[in-house]
Write a protein that holds these residues in place. Structure first.
Motif, PDB file in Angstrom:
ATOM      1  N   LEU A   1       0.826  -1.207   0.000  1.00 17.37           N
ATOM      2  CA  LEU A   1       0.000   0.000   0.000  1.00 17.37           C
ATOM      3  C   LEU A   1       0.860   1.257   0.000  1.00 17.37           C
ATOM      4  O   LEU A   1       0.628   2.190  -0.772  1.00 17.37           O
ATOM      5  N   ALA A   2       1.882   1.283   0.858  1.00 21.07           N
ATOM      6  CA  ALA A   2       2.758   2.456   0.922  1.00 21.07           C
ATOM      7  C   ALA A   2       3.514   2.644  -0.389  1.00 21.07           C
ATOM      8  O   ALA A   2       3.601   3.764  -0.923  1.00 21.07           O
ATOM      9  N   ALA A   3       4.060   1.550  -0.928  1.00 21.24           N
ATOM     10  CA  ALA A   3       4.847   1.654  -2.156  1.00 21.24           C
ATOM     11  C   ALA A   3       3.979   2.005  -3.357  1.00 21.24           C
ATOM     12  O   ALA A   3       4.349   2.851  -4.187  1.00 21.24           O
ATOM     13  N   ALA A   4       2.816   1.366  -3.483  1.00 22.32           N
ATOM     14  CA  ALA A   4       1.938   1.643  -4.618  1.00 22.32           C
ATOM     15  C   ALA A   4       1.379   3.058  -4.558  1.00 22.32           C
ATOM     16  O   ALA A   4       1.235   3.725  -5.596  1.00 22.32           O
ATOM     17  N   THR A   5       1.071   3.551  -3.361  1.00 25.49           N
ATOM     18  CA  THR A   5       0.581   4.921  -3.233  1.00 25.49           C
ATOM     19  C   THR A   5       1.646   5.931  -3.639  1.00 25.49           C
ATOM     20  O   THR A   5       1.365   6.899  -4.362  1.00 25.49           O
ATOM     21  N   ALA A   6       2.875   5.706  -3.175  1.00 25.69           N
ATOM     22  CA  ALA A   6       3.968   6.610  -3.554  1.00 25.69           C
ATOM     23  C   ALA A   6       4.226   6.553  -5.057  1.00 25.69           C
ATOM     24  O   ALA A   6       4.457   7.585  -5.704  1.00 25.69           O
ATOM     25  N   SER A   7       4.191   5.358  -5.635  1.00 30.87           N
ATOM     26  CA  SER A   7       4.422   5.219  -7.071  1.00 30.87           C
ATOM     27  C   SER A   7       3.307   5.887  -7.868  1.00 30.87           C
ATOM     28  O   SER A   7       3.566   6.523  -8.901  1.00 30.87           O
ATOM     29  N   THR A   8       2.059   5.772  -7.406  1.00 31.17           N
ATOM     30  CA  THR A   8       0.940   6.423  -8.087  1.00 31.17           C
ATOM     31  C   THR A   8       1.065   7.937  -8.015  1.00 31.17           C
ATOM     32  O   THR A   8       0.760   8.645  -8.994  1.00 31.17           O
ATOM     33  N   ALA A   9       1.527   8.456  -6.883  1.00 31.73           N
ATOM     34  CA  ALA A   9       1.725   9.906  -6.757  1.00 31.73           C
ATOM     35  C   ALA A   9       2.804  10.400  -7.714  1.00 31.73           C
ATOM     36  O   ALA A   9       2.659  11.460  -8.336  1.00 31.73           O
ATOM     37  N   ILE A  10       3.879   9.622  -7.853  1.00 27.05           N
ATOM     38  CA  ILE A  10       4.933   9.999  -8.806  1.00 27.05           C
ATOM     39  C   ILE A  10       4.394   9.984 -10.233  1.00 27.05           C
ATOM     40  O   ILE A  10       4.667  10.890 -11.029  1.00 27.05           O
ATOM     41  N   ALA A  11       3.613   8.951 -10.568  1.00 30.86           N
ATOM     42  CA  ALA A  11       3.049   8.854 -11.914  1.00 30.86           C
ATOM     43  C   ALA A  11       2.101  10.019 -12.192  1.00 30.86           C
ATOM     44  O   ALA A  11       2.105  10.580 -13.298  1.00 30.86           O
ATOM     45  N   ALA A  12       1.293  10.405 -11.204  1.00 31.83           N
ATOM     46  CA  ALA A  12       0.374  11.529 -11.394  1.00 31.83           C
ATOM     47  C   ALA A  12       1.144  12.833 -11.597  1.00 31.83           C
ATOM     48  O   ALA A  12       0.802  13.629 -12.485  1.00 31.83           O
ATOM     49  N   ALA A  13       2.178  13.046 -10.792  1.00 31.38           N
ATOM     50  CA  ALA A  13       2.966  14.276 -10.938  1.00 31.38           C
ATOM     51  C   ALA A  13       3.665  14.330 -12.287  1.00 31.38           C
ATOM     52  O   ALA A  13       3.681  15.375 -12.954  1.00 31.38           O
ATOM     53  N   MET A  14       4.238  13.219 -12.718  1.00 30.55           N
ATOM     54  CA  MET A  14       4.929  13.187 -14.001  1.00 30.55           C
ATOM     55  C   MET A  14       3.957  13.371 -15.161  1.00 30.55           C
ATOM     56  O   MET A  14       4.235  14.113 -16.113  1.00 30.55           O
ATOM     57  N   GLY A  15       2.819  12.686 -15.098  1.00 32.47           N
ATOM     58  CA  GLY A  15       1.860  12.778 -16.190  1.00 32.47           C
ATOM     59  C   GLY A  15       1.278  14.165 -16.335  1.00 32.47           C
ATOM     60  O   GLY A  15       1.127  14.680 -17.452  1.00 32.47           O
ATOM     61  N   ILE A  16       0.942  14.815 -15.225  1.00 28.00           N
ATOM     62  CA  ILE A  16       0.382  16.160 -15.294  1.00 28.00           C
ATOM     63  C   ILE A  16       1.442  17.172 -15.703  1.00 28.00           C
ATOM     64  O   ILE A  16       1.168  18.115 -16.459  1.00 28.00           O
TER      65      ILE A  16
ATOM     66  N   MET B   1      -7.595  18.996 -14.129  1.00 27.44           N
ATOM     67  CA  MET B   1      -7.010  17.740 -14.597  1.00 27.44           C
ATOM     68  C   MET B   1      -7.127  16.612 -13.575  1.00 27.44           C
ATOM     69  O   MET B   1      -7.522  15.492 -13.910  1.00 27.44           O
ATOM     70  N   LEU B   2      -6.760  16.895 -12.340  1.00 30.31           N
ATOM     71  CA  LEU B   2      -6.720  15.834 -11.341  1.00 30.31           C
ATOM     72  C   LEU B   2      -8.066  15.155 -11.124  1.00 30.31           C
ATOM     73  O   LEU B   2      -8.121  13.917 -11.029  1.00 30.31           O
ATOM     74  N   PRO B   3      -9.195  15.875 -11.036  1.00 29.31           N
ATOM     75  CA  PRO B   3     -10.481  15.171 -10.880  1.00 29.31           C
ATOM     76  C   PRO B   3     -10.800  14.216 -12.019  1.00 29.31           C
ATOM     77  O   PRO B   3     -11.393  13.158 -11.801  1.00 29.31           O
ATOM     78  N   HIS B   4     -10.406  14.569 -13.248  1.00 23.45           N
ATOM     79  CA  HIS B   4     -10.654  13.685 -14.382  1.00 23.45           C
ATOM     80  C   HIS B   4      -9.709  12.489 -14.396  1.00 23.45           C
ATOM     81  O   HIS B   4     -10.027  11.450 -14.995  1.00 23.45           O
ATOM     82  N   LEU B   5      -8.557  12.625 -13.761  1.00 20.01           N
ATOM     83  CA  LEU B   5      -7.578  11.553 -13.757  1.00 20.01           C
ATOM     84  C   LEU B   5      -7.719  10.608 -12.571  1.00 20.01           C
ATOM     85  O   LEU B   5      -7.029   9.576 -12.528  1.00 20.01           O
ATOM     86  N   LEU B   6      -8.577  10.934 -11.613  1.00 21.11           N
ATOM     87  CA  LEU B   6      -8.714  10.099 -10.416  1.00 21.11           C
ATOM     88  C   LEU B   6      -9.138   8.661 -10.724  1.00 21.11           C
ATOM     89  O   LEU B   6      -8.616   7.722 -10.105  1.00 21.11           O
ATOM     90  N   PRO B   7     -10.091   8.399 -11.633  1.00 23.80           N
ATOM     91  CA  PRO B   7     -10.425   6.997 -11.929  1.00 23.80           C
ATOM     92  C   PRO B   7      -9.228   6.203 -12.447  1.00 23.80           C
ATOM     93  O   PRO B   7      -8.992   5.065 -12.007  1.00 23.80           O
TER      94      PRO B   7
ATOM     95  N   GLY C   1      -5.016   2.302 -11.466  1.00 17.29           N
ATOM     96  CA  GLY C   1      -3.574   2.067 -11.492  1.00 17.29           C
ATOM     97  C   GLY C   1      -3.023   1.705 -10.133  1.00 17.29           C
ATOM     98  O   GLY C   1      -2.129   0.860 -10.018  1.00 17.29           O
ATOM     99  N   LEU C   2      -3.552   2.315  -9.072  1.00 16.27           N
ATOM    100  CA  LEU C   2      -3.113   1.987  -7.714  1.00 16.27           C
ATOM    101  C   LEU C   2      -3.401   0.528  -7.381  1.00 16.27           C
ATOM    102  O   LEU C   2      -2.542  -0.182  -6.845  1.00 16.27           O
ATOM    103  N   LEU C   3      -4.600   0.057  -7.722  1.00 13.08           N
ATOM    104  CA  LEU C   3      -4.952  -1.332  -7.437  1.00 13.08           C
ATOM    105  C   LEU C   3      -4.123  -2.309  -8.270  1.00 13.08           C
ATOM    106  O   LEU C   3      -3.737  -3.378  -7.789  1.00 13.08           O
ATOM    107  N   LEU C   4      -3.837  -1.936  -9.516  1.00 17.22           N
ATOM    108  CA  LEU C   4      -3.062  -2.833 -10.370  1.00 17.22           C
ATOM    109  C   LEU C   4      -1.574  -2.812 -10.029  1.00 17.22           C
ATOM    110  O   LEU C   4      -0.849  -3.751 -10.367  1.00 17.22           O
ATOM    111  N   LEU C   5      -1.103  -1.746  -9.364  1.00 19.70           N
ATOM    112  CA  LEU C   5       0.283  -1.711  -8.920  1.00 19.70           C
ATOM    113  C   LEU C   5       0.512  -2.548  -7.662  1.00 19.70           C
ATOM    114  O   LEU C   5       1.646  -2.955  -7.390  1.00 19.70           O
ATOM    115  N   PHE C   6      -0.547  -2.791  -6.902  1.00 16.31           N
ATOM    116  CA  PHE C   6      -0.421  -3.545  -5.660  1.00 16.31           C
ATOM    117  C   PHE C   6       0.230  -4.915  -5.860  1.00 16.31           C
ATOM    118  O   PHE C   6       1.192  -5.250  -5.152  1.00 16.31           O
ATOM    119  N   PRO C   7      -0.295  -5.767  -6.765  1.00 12.53           N
ATOM    120  CA  PRO C   7       0.326  -7.098  -6.897  1.00 12.53           C
ATOM    121  C   PRO C   7       1.781  -7.050  -7.313  1.00 12.53           C
ATOM    122  O   PRO C   7       2.588  -7.863  -6.846  1.00 12.53           O
TER     123      PRO C   7
END
Length: 291
Positions: free
Chosen positions: A96-111, A200-206, A211-217
């Motif tokens: 959870l900690a790693a996937a959340t951090a990775s998702t935050a990095i992906a969101a920052a980079m993508g935006i 942008m962020l509200p449209h990208l939340l889904p 992506g967060l759930l798929l990064l977990f495994p």
């Protein structure tokens, strides 16, 4: 002329075509709820079970699976079911900690890629750079640099699993950049940070949630992998990677349960994350809204 009763009943049994089936979105919702329920149950069970259940009892050592000990016991008499549940709970927390951090990095980079060609080129170059190197190799190097342990695992997974999701977020952000409401906000003098957080962020939340759930495994598997080779969590923690690593020394003696049950439990949890992520993606897909 065909008889409708004949089509509905074949050899005294109702045909499969006449049986009611749940719509696709309802099936996806049930699958997602079941998978999330299993994950939450394992996580809660790992915290509710006290550490005293992991105490050594030499009188119970090397016991095969039974009703008293469903997963058997190890060479120190510790219950393998308790160790497996607590190890899975620990892996879920790390994931959870790693996937959340990775998702935050992906969101920052993508935006960030949506604001200027220079930023887009830098983000694209970083994505290609990280995707060109195998995850596990980079993960081991980063975990080694940060001294291993939980901190090294979380940082390593966070910095190696963001590129694939960042590529998706980047493509969505580039489309949103050309939207009319974004252009109006830009003409009204709104800052880039305001546009990113309000438009942008509200449209990208889904996409970020899926992506967060798929990064977990991936995070859990790679945590178990580097722990297995000795660069992950501490040997004193009941992690699945440590359990599997220790069991390798006893498989030749016939103690197969030390590796089989923890490994199958890990695969079950990983599969639950996959089912939850895929079901959520089906629920959020506008093309399947009619199902």
């Amino acid at each position: 002329m065909t008889n409708p009763l004949r089509n509905a009943v074949v050899n005294g049994r109702p045909s499969t075509s006449s049986r009611p089936r749940l719509p696709g979105r309802q099936r996806a919702l049930l699958a997602a709820c079941g998978a999330v329920g299993l994950i939450v149950a394992v996580w809660l069970a790992g915290f509710l079970i006290g550490d005293e259940a992991l105490t050594t009892r030499l009188a119970w050592r090397n016991l095969a699976p039974s009703l008293t000990h469903p997963f058997g016991t190890d060479w120190l008499g510790r219950d393998m079911f308790v160790r497996t549940v607590k190890g899975l709970a620990l892996s879920i927390g790390v994931g959870l900690a790693a996937a959340t951090a990775s998702t935050a990095i992906a969101a920052a980079m993508g935006i960030a890629a949506a604001f200027g060609r220079t930023a887009d080129r830098i983000v694209g170059w970083l994505i290609d750079l990280f995707l060109s190197v195998p995850h596990l190799v980079t993960l081991i190097l980063i975990a080694f640099v940060f001294g291993g342990g939980m901190k090294g695992v979380v940082i390593g997974v966070a910095f190696t699993h963001w590129p694939s999701l960042a590529r998706v977020i980047r493509a969505e952000a580039l489309q949103l950049r050309n939207a009319d409401y974004v252009a109006i906000s830009r003409r009204l003098g709104k800052s880039r940070a305001w546009i990113a957080t309000r438009h942008m962020l509200p449209h990208l939340l889904p996409q970020l949630l899926v992506g967060l759930l798929l990064l977990f495994p991936h995070a859990i598997l790679h945590e178990a992998a580097i722990t297995f080779v000795g660069l992950g969590l501490s040997p004193h923690q009941p992690a699945i990677g440590i359990i599997l690593s220790e069991s390798m020394r006893y498989l030749s003696t016939g103690m197969w349960w030390l590796a089989v049950f923890p490994g199958l439990s890990l695969l079950l949890v990983i599969r639950s994350f996959d089912v939850a992520g895929e079901s959520l993606r089906r629920l959020l897909d506008p093309k399947r809204a009619h199902e």
